[in-house]
Design a protein around this motif. Sequence first.
Motif, PDB file in Angstrom:
ATOM      1  N   ALA A 199      17.078  10.036  -3.508  1.00  0.00           N
ATOM      2  CA  ALA A 199      17.175   9.004  -4.548  1.00  0.00           C
ATOM      3  C   ALA A 199      16.426   8.035  -4.054  1.00  0.00           C
ATOM      4  CB  ALA A 199      18.645   8.781  -4.611  1.00  0.00           C
ATOM      5  N   ILE A 214       0.865  -1.313   0.075  1.00  0.00           N
ATOM      6  CA  ILE A 214       0.107   0.061  -0.123  1.00  0.00           C
ATOM      7  C   ILE A 214       0.960   1.221  -0.031  1.00  0.00           C
ATOM      8  CG2 ILE A 214      -1.922   1.155   1.179  1.00  0.00           C
ATOM      9  CD1 ILE A 214      -2.717  -1.461   2.662  1.00  0.00           C
ATOM     10  N   GLY A 215       0.994   2.077  -1.052  1.00  0.00           N
ATOM     11  CA  GLY A 215       1.863   3.285  -1.262  1.00  0.00           C
ATOM     12  C   GLY A 215       2.701   2.900  -2.162  1.00  0.00           C
ATOM     13  N   GLY A 256       5.057   5.314  -2.921  1.00  0.00           N
ATOM     14  CA  GLY A 256       6.306   6.238  -2.640  1.00  0.00           C
ATOM     15  C   GLY A 256       7.562   5.793  -2.539  1.00  0.00           C
ATOM     16  N   TYR A 257       8.494   6.138  -1.907  1.00  0.00           N
ATOM     17  CA  TYR A 257       9.791   5.702  -1.766  1.00  0.00           C
ATOM     18  C   TYR A 257      10.112   4.184  -1.116  1.00  0.00           C
ATOM     19  CZ  TYR A 257      12.074   9.993  -2.136  1.00  0.00           C
ATOM     20  OH  TYR A 257      12.484  11.398  -2.547  1.00  0.00           O
ATOM     21  N   ILE A 258       9.094   3.780   0.099  1.00  0.00           N
ATOM     22  CA  ILE A 258       9.398   2.445   0.538  1.00  0.00           C
ATOM     23  C   ILE A 258       8.408   1.529  -0.342  1.00  0.00           C
ATOM     24  CG2 ILE A 258       8.561   1.191   2.568  1.00  0.00           C
ATOM     25  CD1 ILE A 258       9.097   3.749   4.316  1.00  0.00           C
ATOM     26  N   ILE A 262      -0.897  -0.570  -4.332  1.00  0.00           N
ATOM     27  CA  ILE A 262      -2.297   0.352  -4.200  1.00  0.00           C
ATOM     28  C   ILE A 262      -1.792   1.567  -4.053  1.00  0.00           C
ATOM     29  CG2 ILE A 262      -4.302   0.433  -3.094  1.00  0.00           C
ATOM     30  CD1 ILE A 262      -3.556  -2.589  -2.079  1.00  0.00           C
ATOM     31  N   GLU A 263      -2.315   2.338  -4.912  1.00  0.00           N
ATOM     32  CA  GLU A 263      -1.730   4.070  -4.538  1.00  0.00           C
ATOM     33  C   GLU A 263      -3.036   4.774  -4.822  1.00  0.00           C
ATOM     34  OE1 GLU A 263       0.819   5.858  -4.022  1.00  0.00           O
ATOM     35  OE2 GLU A 263      -0.778   7.444  -3.901  1.00  0.00           O
ATOM     36  N   ALA A 264      -3.331   5.618  -3.570  1.00  0.00           N
ATOM     37  CA  ALA A 264      -4.700   6.261  -3.473  1.00  0.00           C
ATOM     38  C   ALA A 264      -4.556   7.549  -4.347  1.00  0.00           C
ATOM     39  CB  ALA A 264      -4.550   6.789  -2.005  1.00  0.00           C
ATOM     40  N   ALA A 323       3.029   1.043   3.207  1.00  0.00           N
ATOM     41  CA  ALA A 323       4.156   2.146   3.070  1.00  0.00           C
ATOM     42  C   ALA A 323       3.401   3.273   2.600  1.00  0.00           C
ATOM     43  CB  ALA A 323       4.845   1.528   1.966  1.00  0.00           C
ATOM     44  N   THR A 324       2.590   3.937   3.635  1.00  0.00           N
ATOM     45  CA  THR A 324       1.840   5.195   3.455  1.00  0.00           C
ATOM     46  C   THR A 324       2.326   6.201   4.028  1.00  0.00           C
ATOM     47  OG1 THR A 324       0.501   4.209   5.286  1.00  0.00           O
ATOM     48  CG2 THR A 324      -0.384   3.955   3.068  1.00  0.00           C
ATOM     49  N   GLY A 325       3.836   6.405   4.281  1.00  0.00           N
ATOM     50  CA  GLY A 325       4.175   7.735   4.957  1.00  0.00           C
ATOM     51  C   GLY A 325       4.435   7.561   6.187  1.00  0.00           C
ATOM     52  N   MET A 365      12.079  14.679   4.962  1.00  0.00           N
ATOM     53  CA  MET A 365      12.309  13.471   5.564  1.00  0.00           C
ATOM     54  C   MET A 365      13.426  12.582   5.156  1.00  0.00           C
ATOM     55  SD  MET A 365       8.314  12.662   7.049  1.00  0.00           S
ATOM     56  CE  MET A 365       8.225  12.223   8.602  1.00  0.00           C
ATOM     57  N   LEU A 366      14.569  12.891   5.119  1.00  0.00           N
ATOM     58  CA  LEU A 366      15.601  12.260   4.581  1.00  0.00           C
ATOM     59  C   LEU A 366      16.958  12.328   5.552  1.00  0.00           C
ATOM     60  CD1 LEU A 366      15.675  13.630   0.980  1.00  0.00           C
ATOM     61  CD2 LEU A 366      14.888  11.474   1.630  1.00  0.00           C
ATOM     62  N   GLU A 411      10.949   0.926  -3.237  1.00  0.00           N
ATOM     63  CA  GLU A 411      12.150   0.086  -2.791  1.00  0.00           C
ATOM     64  C   GLU A 411      11.743  -1.173  -2.488  1.00  0.00           C
ATOM     65  OE1 GLU A 411      15.252   3.660  -1.669  1.00  0.00           O
ATOM     66  OE2 GLU A 411      14.634   2.401  -0.198  1.00  0.00           O
ATOM     67  N   PRO A 438       3.611   9.540  -6.928  1.00  0.00           N
ATOM     68  CA  PRO A 438       3.058  10.862  -7.040  1.00  0.00           C
ATOM     69  C   PRO A 438       3.943  12.156  -6.713  1.00  0.00           C
ATOM     70  CG  PRO A 438       2.066   9.776  -5.166  1.00  0.00           C
ATOM     71  CD  PRO A 438       2.750   8.788  -6.071  1.00  0.00           C
TER      72      PRO A 438
HETATM   73  N1  LIG Z   1      15.571   6.354  -0.430  1.00  0.00           N
HETATM   74  C1  LIG Z   1      15.146   7.194   0.416  1.00  0.00           C
HETATM   75  O1  LIG Z   1      15.555   8.187   0.627  1.00  0.00           O
HETATM   76  C2  LIG Z   1      13.818   6.702   1.015  1.00  0.00           C
HETATM   77  C3  LIG Z   1      13.790   5.433   1.142  1.00  0.00           C
HETATM   78  C4  LIG Z   1      12.624   4.783   1.857  1.00  0.00           C
HETATM   79  C5  LIG Z   1      11.978   6.151   2.952  1.00  0.00           C
HETATM   80  N2  LIG Z   1      12.267   7.123   2.660  1.00  0.00           N
HETATM   81  C6  LIG Z   1      11.560   8.148   3.515  1.00  0.00           C
HETATM   82  O2  LIG Z   1      10.656   7.803   4.329  1.00  0.00           O
HETATM   83  C7  LIG Z   1       9.165   8.377   4.012  1.00  0.00           C
HETATM   84  C8  LIG Z   1       8.368   7.598   4.215  1.00  0.00           C
HETATM   85  O3  LIG Z   1       8.246   6.530   2.954  1.00  0.00           O
HETATM   86  P1  LIG Z   1       6.814   6.106   2.168  1.00  0.00           P
HETATM   87  O4  LIG Z   1       7.037   5.636   1.071  1.00  0.00           O
HETATM   88  O5  LIG Z   1       6.098   5.437   3.124  1.00  0.00           O
HETATM   89  O6  LIG Z   1       5.862   7.686   2.007  1.00  0.00           O
HETATM   90  P2  LIG Z   1       5.635   8.361   0.700  1.00  0.00           P
HETATM   91  O7  LIG Z   1       5.235   9.566   1.361  1.00  0.00           O
HETATM   92  O8  LIG Z   1       6.880   8.513   0.086  1.00  0.00           O
HETATM   93  O9  LIG Z   1       4.704   7.783  -0.076  1.00  0.00           O
HETATM   94  C9  LIG Z   1       3.552   7.262   0.410  1.00  0.00           C
HETATM   95  C10 LIG Z   1       2.548   7.018  -0.704  1.00  0.00           C
HETATM   96  O10 LIG Z   1       1.252   6.381   0.038  1.00  0.00           O
HETATM   97  C11 LIG Z   1       0.063   6.678  -0.551  1.00  0.00           C
HETATM   98  N3  LIG Z   1      -0.963   6.492   0.421  1.00  0.00           N
HETATM   99  C12 LIG Z   1      -1.215   6.932   1.522  1.00  0.00           C
HETATM  100  N4  LIG Z   1      -2.148   6.454   2.081  1.00  0.00           N
HETATM  101  C13 LIG Z   1      -2.681   5.478   1.366  1.00  0.00           C
HETATM  102  C14 LIG Z   1      -3.938   4.409   1.561  1.00  0.00           C
HETATM  103  N5  LIG Z   1      -4.594   4.562   2.547  1.00  0.00           N
HETATM  104  N6  LIG Z   1      -3.894   3.723   0.203  1.00  0.00           N
HETATM  105  C15 LIG Z   1      -3.168   3.831  -0.633  1.00  0.00           C
HETATM  106  N7  LIG Z   1      -2.249   4.598  -0.995  1.00  0.00           N
HETATM  107  C16 LIG Z   1      -1.655   5.368   0.074  1.00  0.00           C
HETATM  108  C17 LIG Z   1       0.539   8.266  -0.962  1.00  0.00           C
HETATM  109  O11 LIG Z   1      -0.471   9.056  -1.665  1.00  0.00           O
HETATM  110  C18 LIG Z   1       1.704   8.224  -1.366  1.00  0.00           C
HETATM  111  O12 LIG Z   1       2.102   8.151  -2.587  1.00  0.00           O
HETATM  112  C19 LIG Z   1       9.460   9.196   2.835  1.00  0.00           C
HETATM  113  O13 LIG Z   1       9.026  10.419   3.145  1.00  0.00           O
HETATM  114  C20 LIG Z   1      11.048   9.203   2.842  1.00  0.00           C
HETATM  115  O14 LIG Z   1      11.465  10.737   3.056  1.00  0.00           O
HETATM  116  C21 LIG Z   1      13.365   7.651   1.789  1.00  0.00           C
END
Ligand SMILES: NC(=O)c1ccc[n+]([C@@H]2O[C@H](COP(=O)([O-])OP(=O)(O)OC[C@H]3O[C@@H](n4cnc5c(N)ncnc54)[C@H](O)[C@@H]3O)[C@@H](O)[C@H]2O)c1
Length: 475
Positions: free
Chosen positions: A360, A183-184, A186-188, A206-208, A275-277, A329-330, A191, A214
């Motif tokens: 990155a 779920i999500g 983003g970065y996590i 699954i991306e909201a 992985a929703t932030g 958040m890095l 990866e 985004p």
């Molecule tokens: N390589 C890196 O630098 C790295 C790697 C991992 C994590 N991080 C840090 O950790 C933080 C957290 O990472 P993350 O990937 O959890 O957060 P993120 O904010 O990067 O991505 C979260 C994603 O989840 C989606 N989302 C949220 N709620 C949802 C739901 N209920 N259903 C579906 N989609 C949903 C959001 O729209 C978003 O696209 C990041 O902000 C980043 O700064 C960095």
Amino acid sequence: MSQEFDYDLVIIGAGVGGHGAALHAVSCGLKTAIIEAADMGGTCVNRGCIPSKALLAASGRVRELRDAHHLKTLGIQLSGVEFDRQAISNHAKNLVDKIQGDLTNSLKRLKVDIIRGWGKVAGIQKVTVITDSGEKSITAKDIILSPGSVPFVPPGIEVDGKTVFTSDQGVKLEWLPDWVAIIGSGYIGLEFSDVYSALGCEITMIEALDQLMPGFDRDIAKLAERVLITPRDIETYVGIYARKVIPGSPVVIELADFKTKEFVDVLEVDACLVATGRIPATQNLGLESVGVELDRRNFIPVNDSMSVLSAGEVVPHLWAIGDANGKMMLAHAASAQGIVAVENICGRRKEADYQSVPAAAFTHPEISYVGMTEAAAKEKGSVEGFEVATTRSYFKGNSKALAEAESDGIAKVVYRQDTGEVLGVHIFGMHASDLIHEASAAIANRQTVYTLAHLVHAHPTLSEVLDEAYKRAVG
Ligand SMILES: NC(=O)c1ccc[n+]([C@@H]2O[C@H](COP(=O)([O-])OP(=O)(O)OC[C@H]3O[C@@H](n4cnc5c(N)ncnc54)[C@H](O)[C@@H]3O)[C@@H](O)[C@H]2O)c1
Ligand SMILES: Cc1cc2nc3c(=O)[nH]c(=O)nc-3n(C[C@H](O)[C@H](O)[C@H](O)COP(=O)(O)OP(=O)(O)OC[C@H]3O[C@@H](n4cnc5c(N)ncnc54)[C@H](O)[C@@H]3O)c2cc1C
């Protein structure tokens, strides 16, 4: 140090932010203590950057060695590639232990006092620590808060740590589910999809929001999707959120339309990574004792010098850095902010320059960027009255990438049409996380495509992708 205080500086939180601040404080001659309630090294070392990159390194190698087509292009044949999940997991764990030990020893060597316990602000220039042997009161000329962040789990999602888990458990790679929902995106999410897909798991992402990845520049996200998602065993739902997740065997996930909230589908999978932030770990820090209120997302309000603010006014001798202030958040941003705070503590005015901090995602290939996306630059341009131009160059035109037979990739430069000042650089392709630093230095020095186009890059190197982009901007 003034005789009135136990320390010049006390830091709450020994993550990378607190560690970076402590090292710089010692180099500036400050008598320093650092308070840590849990694992030395915080998120990055124990549950973040370090174990995730170890998993990405091992799984990336598996992917590469199993890519018969790519190997054949290079004239190589392998009869089979096996991996041992537990050994990969051990690699991550051993790396965590090593880096945690190195970080702790670096503080001890510099005579930073490490205090184990829960730290709280107890007034201006005063901290209390709840330790195993009772409560301790400490005075310090300055206090830096660096308590970091924890995973955000949306309402309706139940985490059991085994079948439904966050990255905190995911980095341990305790098992490899046949089918995992992430779920999500983003970065996590990205990866882990790289790790799981390389190790043979089927994935549903699954991306909201209404597009994958985004947070990234549109052009980069589109190409990254074409390479990192589409050809792999990854099914995607976009504009859909997981409104209910029940752990078990199977894990049951109820999907709904993000805009209309209407029911869409029910998935039954083996596991689910949430992985929703991340949200700041800012509760119970004693901030009320100095009249500080958290912002509406629970971040500690700060200015660009890292001073904590109360109703917009600087709170003397109190600073906050890292994930807890929500600016960026890095890991490297956290330690850079630590240096900014210490410089100001020492009376040398310094502000954070977020524009030049690179980021990155360590997928295969990698994604990196620094500065603004094209959309953000255009928005700024429309307010400030300048036009934005972009230029692109491609890894498929780069000799080194072709020699490696890894030519999926793009570099995009966003710049001011009038002055040529570089506003943002985005790269997708092999070694993107290393290539971005040239652009980061360029933005830090507010350089233009006109000067950058005249720099000489070694041939044949991947860095010529950026060289080509700058030259295209002026030519
Ligand atoms: N390589 C890196 O630098 C790295 C790697 C991992 C994590 N991080 C840090 O950790 C933080 C957290 O990472 P993350 O990937 O959890 O957060 P993120 O904010 O990067 O991505 C979260 C994603 O989840 C989606 N989302 C949220 N709620 C949802 C739901 N209920 N259903 C579906 N989609 C949903 C959001 O729209 C978003 O696209 C990041 O902000 C980043 O700064 C960095
Ligand atoms: C899976 C994952 C992968 C990541 N990969 C990367 C990456 O590749 N590159 C990158 O730049 N970033 C990455 N990040 C983000 C990075 O980990 C964070 O940005 C970074 O750890 C923030 O550092 P920090 O010092 O602000 O907080 P943290 O690392 O969270 O450290 C805060 C510390 O403070 C302690 N603490 C909190 N409150 C108190 C208190 N009251 N008293 C005492 N101690 C307290 C906590 O126990 C913790 O140890 C990743 C994150 C995750 C989850």
